[in-house]
Design an enzyme around this catalytic site. Structure first.
Site, mmCIF file in Angstrom:
data_model
loop_
_atom_site.group_PDB
_atom_site.id
_atom_site.type_symbol
_atom_site.label_atom_id
_atom_site.label_comp_id
_atom_site.label_asym_id
_atom_site.label_seq_id
_atom_site.Cartn_x
_atom_site.Cartn_y
_atom_site.Cartn_z
ATOM 1 N N GLU A 16 9.135 9.687 -48.713
ATOM 2 C CA GLU A 16 10.128 10.191 -49.838
ATOM 3 C C GLU A 16 10.811 8.807 -50.116
ATOM 4 O OE1 GLU A 16 11.406 12.954 -50.570
ATOM 5 O OE2 GLU A 16 10.711 14.318 -48.983
ATOM 6 N N CYS A 50 -0.470 27.529 -64.101
ATOM 7 C CA CYS A 50 -1.369 27.586 -65.215
ATOM 8 C C CYS A 50 -2.858 27.123 -64.183
ATOM 9 C CB CYS A 50 -0.636 27.117 -66.965
ATOM 10 S SG CYS A 50 -0.907 25.390 -67.079
ATOM 11 N N CYS A 97 0.144 23.440 -61.035
ATOM 12 C CA CYS A 97 1.075 24.351 -61.870
ATOM 13 C C CYS A 97 0.616 24.980 -61.799
ATOM 14 C CB CYS A 97 0.843 23.378 -63.414
ATOM 15 S SG CYS A 97 2.129 24.842 -64.389
ATOM 16 N N ALA A 102 3.619 15.011 -57.213
ATOM 17 C CA ALA A 102 4.368 16.237 -57.698
ATOM 18 C C ALA A 102 5.143 16.251 -56.341
ATOM 19 C CB ALA A 102 3.611 16.913 -58.964
ATOM 20 N N MET A 103 5.976 17.613 -56.677
ATOM 21 C CA MET A 103 6.623 18.633 -55.245
ATOM 22 C C MET A 103 5.476 18.944 -54.950
ATOM 23 S SD MET A 103 9.780 17.462 -54.821
ATOM 24 C CE MET A 103 9.984 18.821 -54.362
#
Length: 197
Positions: A86, A145, A143, A10-11
């Protein structure tokens, strides 16, 4: 025997930093690296690959119409490795060409990129890599969280989650945030009155 590798995340999972570290490791051992990226990603310049932590290097920008065999023969021939960042923005045909270079030129290819877009749909280049890569590895990030982040949530100018739009929209931390699927869904529900339609 050379292999085609796909390292996705992910980013914010340090994909570009890891690509540049791999480049450094090869070059430190006296090996030649052909560093490439799709010209679509021109945030830091069409021929510059730059990570969020400040590492950067000059690279060969690959246009959508570029014949990668011709480009390799002209600019990359004799390389000990091809490192592509990319990779989600490459066309499936360009991914097939990278596969051909592995098989026919016996040069390893390390591809780094996103798996999915801001709506959790596979990018065509990533899909093709999942189909034909010899090795697929996830580069993990978290994340807010604390759970594993898998969603590249797109933000509007006010910081609200976006659920409509073109698949490709370049941006960094100001435009995207990595989230777990649960937090992404909760935030969509919470911000549904602010969504761009």
């Amino acid at each position: 025997m050379a292999k085609l590798y796909f390292k996705y995340g992910a980013m914010g999972s340090s994909k570009t930093a890891q690509a540049l570290i791999a480049k450094f490791n090869y070059e430190e051992r006296g090996m030649r690296v052909w560093l490439i990226k799709p010209a679509t990603d021109d945030r830091d310049g069409a021929d510059v690959l730059k990570s969020r932590i400040g590492l950067s290097a000059v690279c060969y920008p690959v246009e959508k119409t570029c014949n990668l065999v011709d480009a390799y023969l002209k600019f990359g021939k004799g390389s000990d490795v091809i490192i592509a960042d990319e990779s989600q923005f490459f066309t499936p045909e360009q991914i097939d060409t990278l596969r051909w270079l592995v098989d026919e030129e016996n040069v390893p290819v390390l591809c780094f990129g996103l798996r999915t877009d801001f709506m959790t749909h596979l990018f065509p280049g990533s899909q093709r890599l999942f189909e034909i890569a010899d090795s697929v590895t996830e580069i993990k990030t978290v994340c807010e969280c604390g759970a594993k982040a898998t969603v590249n949530a797109r933000l509007d100018n006010d910081g609200h989650i976006v659920t409509k739009g073109h698949q490709i929209y370049l941006g960094g931390n100001e435009r995207y945030v990595a989230m777990c699927h649960r937090c992404w869904q909760k935030r969509i529900e919470k911000e549904k009155n602010y969504m761009l339609f």
